[in-house]
Design a protein around this motif. Structure first.
Motif, PDB file in Angstrom:
ATOM      1  N   ALA A 181       0.827  -1.197   0.000  1.00 10.75           N
ATOM      2  CA  ALA A 181       0.000   0.000   0.000  1.00 10.75           C
ATOM      3  C   ALA A 181       0.856   1.240   0.000  1.00 10.75           C
ATOM      4  CB  ALA A 181      -0.901   0.005   1.237  1.00 10.75           C
ATOM      5  N   PRO A 182       0.312   2.335  -0.540  1.00 13.34           N
ATOM      6  CA  PRO A 182       1.020   3.609  -0.422  1.00 13.34           C
ATOM      7  C   PRO A 182       0.955   4.084   1.029  1.00 13.34           C
ATOM      8  CG  PRO A 182      -1.113   3.919  -1.445  1.00 13.34           C
ATOM      9  CD  PRO A 182      -0.918   2.443  -1.309  1.00 13.34           C
ATOM     10  N   PRO A 183       2.000   4.710   1.531  1.00 13.45           N
ATOM     11  CA  PRO A 183       2.026   5.068   2.951  1.00 13.45           C
ATOM     12  C   PRO A 183       0.977   6.080   3.373  1.00 13.45           C
ATOM     13  CG  PRO A 183       3.973   5.880   1.808  1.00 13.45           C
ATOM     14  CD  PRO A 183       3.256   5.017   0.847  1.00 13.45           C
ATOM     15  N   THR A 184       0.332   6.729   2.391  1.00 18.09           N
ATOM     16  CA  THR A 184      -0.673   7.737   2.742  1.00 18.09           C
ATOM     17  C   THR A 184      -1.943   7.126   3.338  1.00 18.09           C
ATOM     18  OG1 THR A 184      -1.163   7.650   0.399  1.00 18.09           O
ATOM     19  CG2 THR A 184      -0.027   9.617   1.204  1.00 18.09           C
ATOM     20  N   ILE A 185      -2.206   5.855   3.053  1.00 16.93           N
ATOM     21  CA  ILE A 185      -3.484   5.310   3.510  1.00 16.93           C
ATOM     22  C   ILE A 185      -3.434   4.848   4.954  1.00 16.93           C
ATOM     23  CG2 ILE A 185      -3.973   4.515   1.184  1.00 16.93           C
ATOM     24  CD1 ILE A 185      -3.867   1.661   2.278  1.00 16.93           C
ATOM     25  N   VAL A 186      -2.239   4.840   5.562  1.00 16.06           N
ATOM     26  CA  VAL A 186      -2.137   4.305   6.923  1.00 16.06           C
ATOM     27  C   VAL A 186      -3.029   5.085   7.884  1.00 16.06           C
ATOM     28  CG1 VAL A 186      -0.592   3.912   8.856  1.00 16.06           C
ATOM     29  CG2 VAL A 186       0.150   3.355   6.583  1.00 16.06           C
ATOM     30  N   THR A 187      -2.902   6.399   7.889  1.00 19.51           N
ATOM     31  CA  THR A 187      -3.694   7.205   8.832  1.00 19.51           C
ATOM     32  C   THR A 187      -5.177   7.096   8.525  1.00 19.51           C
ATOM     33  OG1 THR A 187      -2.735   8.963   7.503  1.00 19.51           O
ATOM     34  CG2 THR A 187      -2.229   8.996   9.837  1.00 19.51           C
ATOM     35  N   THR A 188      -5.536   7.131   7.238  1.00 16.51           N
ATOM     36  CA  THR A 188      -6.961   7.064   6.894  1.00 16.51           C
ATOM     37  C   THR A 188      -7.559   5.723   7.293  1.00 16.51           C
ATOM     38  OG1 THR A 188      -6.257   6.476   4.678  1.00 16.51           O
ATOM     39  CG2 THR A 188      -6.972   8.748   5.022  1.00 16.51           C
ATOM     40  N   MET A 189      -6.791   4.646   7.104  1.00  8.62           N
ATOM     41  CA  MET A 189      -7.290   3.319   7.454  1.00  8.62           C
ATOM     42  C   MET A 189      -7.416   3.147   8.955  1.00  8.62           C
ATOM     43  SD  MET A 189      -8.489   1.504   5.227  1.00  8.62           S
ATOM     44  CE  MET A 189      -8.760   0.030   6.162  1.00  8.62           C
ATOM     45  N   MET A 190      -6.442   3.681   9.708  1.00  7.97           N
ATOM     46  CA  MET A 190      -6.522   3.584  11.168  1.00  7.97           C
ATOM     47  C   MET A 190      -7.778   4.308  11.654  1.00  7.97           C
ATOM     48  SD  MET A 190      -3.972   1.836  12.360  1.00  7.97           S
ATOM     49  CE  MET A 190      -3.200   2.215  13.900  1.00  7.97           C
ATOM     50  N   ASP A 191      -8.063   5.430  11.042  1.00  6.88           N
ATOM     51  CA  ASP A 191      -9.266   6.211  11.370  1.00  6.88           C
ATOM     52  C   ASP A 191     -10.512   5.388  11.075  1.00  6.88           C
ATOM     53  OD1 ASP A 191      -9.885   8.651  12.401  1.00  6.88           O
ATOM     54  OD2 ASP A 191     -10.487   9.442  10.430  1.00  6.88           O
ATOM     55  N   HIS A 192     -10.526   4.832   9.868  1.00  5.52           N
ATOM     56  CA  HIS A 192     -11.677   4.061   9.402  1.00  5.52           C
ATOM     57  C   HIS A 192     -11.925   2.855  10.290  1.00  5.52           C
ATOM     58  CE1 HIS A 192     -13.687   1.035   6.809  1.00  5.52           C
ATOM     59  NE2 HIS A 192     -14.341   2.092   6.374  1.00  5.52           N
ATOM     60  N   LEU A 193     -10.849   2.150  10.645  1.00  8.88           N
ATOM     61  CA  LEU A 193     -11.010   0.957  11.476  1.00  8.88           C
ATOM     62  C   LEU A 193     -11.371   1.330  12.906  1.00  8.88           C
ATOM     63  CD1 LEU A 193      -7.998  -1.092  10.104  1.00  8.88           C
ATOM     64  CD2 LEU A 193     -10.382  -1.710   9.885  1.00  8.88           C
ATOM     65  N   GLY A 194     -10.960   2.514  13.324  1.00  7.07           N
ATOM     66  CA  GLY A 194     -11.307   2.957  14.667  1.00  7.07           C
ATOM     67  C   GLY A 194     -12.802   3.165  14.831  1.00  7.07           C
ATOM     68  N   ARG A 195     -13.445   3.498  13.722  1.00  4.97           N
ATOM     69  CA  ARG A 195     -14.887   3.737  13.789  1.00  4.97           C
ATOM     70  C   ARG A 195     -15.694   2.451  13.693  1.00  4.97           C
ATOM     71  NH1 ARG A 195     -13.820   8.801  10.840  1.00  4.97           N
ATOM     72  NH2 ARG A 195     -13.521   7.503   9.023  1.00  4.97           N
ATOM     73  N   ASP A 196     -15.049   1.371  13.268  1.00  8.26           N
ATOM     74  CA  ASP A 196     -15.744   0.090  13.110  1.00  8.26           C
ATOM     75  C   ASP A 196     -15.932  -0.539  14.487  1.00  8.26           C
ATOM     76  OD1 ASP A 196     -16.639  -2.401  12.378  1.00  8.26           O
ATOM     77  OD2 ASP A 196     -15.168  -2.652  10.777  1.00  8.26           O
ATOM     78  N   ILE A 197     -17.178  -0.784  14.889  1.00  7.97           N
ATOM     79  CA  ILE A 197     -17.396  -1.273  16.248  1.00  7.97           C
ATOM     80  C   ILE A 197     -17.001  -2.733  16.439  1.00  7.97           C
ATOM     81  CG2 ILE A 197     -19.136   0.323  17.143  1.00  7.97           C
ATOM     82  CD1 ILE A 197     -21.241  -1.614  16.053  1.00  7.97           C
ATOM     83  N   ASP A 198     -16.786  -3.455  15.351  1.00  4.61           N
ATOM     84  CA  ASP A 198     -16.431  -4.868  15.519  1.00  4.61           C
ATOM     85  C   ASP A 198     -14.938  -5.107  15.642  1.00  4.61           C
ATOM     86  OD1 ASP A 198     -19.053  -5.697  13.209  1.00  4.61           O
ATOM     87  OD2 ASP A 198     -19.055  -5.799  15.415  1.00  4.61           O
ATOM     88  N   VAL A 199     -14.163  -4.073  15.414  1.00 10.43           N
ATOM     89  CA  VAL A 199     -12.702  -4.226  15.468  1.00 10.43           C
ATOM     90  C   VAL A 199     -12.215  -3.774  16.842  1.00 10.43           C
ATOM     91  CG1 VAL A 199     -10.566  -3.234  14.577  1.00 10.43           C
ATOM     92  CG2 VAL A 199     -12.319  -4.000  13.003  1.00 10.43           C
ATOM     93  N   ILE A 200     -11.539  -4.688  17.547  1.00  6.06           N
ATOM     94  CA  ILE A 200     -11.063  -4.354  18.896  1.00  6.06           C
ATOM     95  C   ILE A 200      -9.745  -3.606  18.829  1.00  6.06           C
ATOM     96  CG2 ILE A 200     -10.426  -5.273  21.145  1.00  6.06           C
ATOM     97  CD1 ILE A 200     -12.065  -7.709  20.554  1.00  6.06           C
TER      98      ILE A 200
ATOM     99  N   ARG B 124      -6.354  -2.539  16.124  1.00  6.88           N
ATOM    100  CA  ARG B 124      -5.779  -2.561  14.779  1.00  6.88           C
ATOM    101  C   ARG B 124      -4.365  -1.992  14.865  1.00  6.88           C
ATOM    102  NH1 ARG B 124      -7.598   1.732  16.909  1.00  6.88           N
ATOM    103  NH2 ARG B 124      -7.704   3.697  15.779  1.00  6.88           N
ATOM    104  N   ALA B 125      -3.483  -2.523  14.001  1.00  3.17           N
ATOM    105  CA  ALA B 125      -2.108  -2.027  13.987  1.00  3.17           C
ATOM    106  C   ALA B 125      -1.499  -2.270  12.628  1.00  3.17           C
ATOM    107  CB  ALA B 125      -1.277  -2.730  15.054  1.00  3.17           C
ATOM    108  N   PHE B 126      -0.898  -1.224  12.077  1.00  6.32           N
ATOM    109  CA  PHE B 126      -0.161  -1.350  10.821  1.00  6.32           C
ATOM    110  C   PHE B 126       1.306  -1.513  11.165  1.00  6.32           C
ATOM    111  CE2 PHE B 126      -2.247  -0.720   6.822  1.00  6.32           C
ATOM    112  CZ  PHE B 126      -3.504  -0.256   7.172  1.00  6.32           C
ATOM    113  N   ILE B 127       1.911  -2.549  10.594  1.00 11.21           N
ATOM    114  CA  ILE B 127       3.335  -2.780  10.855  1.00 11.21           C
ATOM    115  C   ILE B 127       4.038  -2.921   9.520  1.00 11.21           C
ATOM    116  CG2 ILE B 127       4.976  -4.458  11.801  1.00 11.21           C
ATOM    117  CD1 ILE B 127       2.066  -4.965  13.468  1.00 11.21           C
ATOM    118  N   LYS B 128       5.236  -2.366   9.445  1.00 13.30           N
ATOM    119  CA  LYS B 128       6.015  -2.569   8.224  1.00 13.30           C
ATOM    120  C   LYS B 128       6.341  -4.050   8.135  1.00 13.30           C
ATOM    121  CE  LYS B 128       8.973   0.904   9.012  1.00 13.30           C
ATOM    122  NZ  LYS B 128      10.042   1.892   8.815  1.00 13.30           N
TER     123      LYS B 128
END
Lengths: 122, 120
Positions: free
Chosen positions: B70-89, B91-95
């Motif tokens: 993935a391009p590195p720009t989506i990391v913050t947007t995805m963390m935001d998106h997953l934070g709003r998902d109530i089923d996800v306890i 989340r972590a992006f790792i290189k």
């Protein structure tokens, strides 16, 4: 007439430097300069060559205290610089992400072979 | 070459619901231009500690691992998106940890004497 071979002829070595070459220093009673043939291979720590991953919770738990969950220091684990740092980083990462417990050691891994003996630190 | 690994802990749910969560996660990733390489299920285990998230106290979770490029720009947007998902306890992006332990040459003895003498 064939050349007379004296007992001192070392197969051409005498012809260099007017009869005195560096290779013949043994003849003069000094040591030949060479690499130490009895040199031991460098000591390896327990994890030399093993890939350290934050997902490998069992491996990481071996370097953690069973009572408090604290990470053992270098003098107890006996790891080299690089590997100790890698292990510490991996443990911290696994704890944050939710793979490894923080305040204690996972009870399933309590009976693992002991790498770090806290009573006799190296 | 795998660039990121997404470690995901998902709430314990029935199979179709878990499938739905993963599906919408992967779709969100692909929408933002990521290429999903592999999706691994590390099983449903009890969490190492109780995690409170989205007004619920969780003791068990389903562990999933997604490697993606993935391009590195989506990391913050995805963390935001997953934070709003109530089923996800969690989340972590790792290189992506590519194996790099080929040159471990053992402990090289350090000459402490030299270190004491200041180099000029």
């Amino acid at each position: 007439m064939p050349r007379m071979h004296t007992g001192k002829d070392w197969g051409g070595a005498l012809e260099e430097n007017g009869g005195r070459s560096t290779r013949c220093s043994a003849r003069q009673g000094g040591p030949i300069q060479m690499e130490n043939p009895y040199k031991e291979p460098p000591k390896r720590c327990v994890l030399c060559g093993i890939n350290v991953d934050y997902k490998n919770v069992q491996l990481l738990s071996q370097f953690v205290s069973p009572h408090t969950g604290r990470i053992y220091g270098r003098h107890i684990t006996g790891l080299c610089n690089k590997k100790q740092k890698e292990i510490t980083k991996a443990i911290k990462r696994a704890q944050v992400i939710g793979f490894m417990p923080v305040m204690f050691k996972n009870p399933a891994f309590l009976t693992d072979p002991k790498i770090c003996n806290i009573k006799y630190p190296e | 070459m795998p660039r990121y690994e997404l470690a995901l802990i998902v709430k314990v749910m029935q199979r179709p619901e878990t499938a739905a969560v993963l599906k919408r996660t992967v779709e969100a990733l692909m929408e933002r231009g990521a290429v999903v390489r592999n999706l691994e299920n590390l099983g449903e285990r009890s969490l190492p500690y109780k995690i409170s998230k989205h007004k619920e106290r969780h003791r068990r979770g389903g562990y999933f691992l997604i490697d993606l490029e993935a391009p590195p720009t989506i990391v913050t947007t995805m963390m935001d998106h997953l934070g709003r998902d109530i089923d996800v306890i969690r989340r972590a992006f790792i290189k992506h940890p590519l194996s790099k332990t080929e040159e471990c040459s053992g402990i090289i003895p350090v000459n402490y004497n030299d270190k004491l003498i200041a180099k000029k």
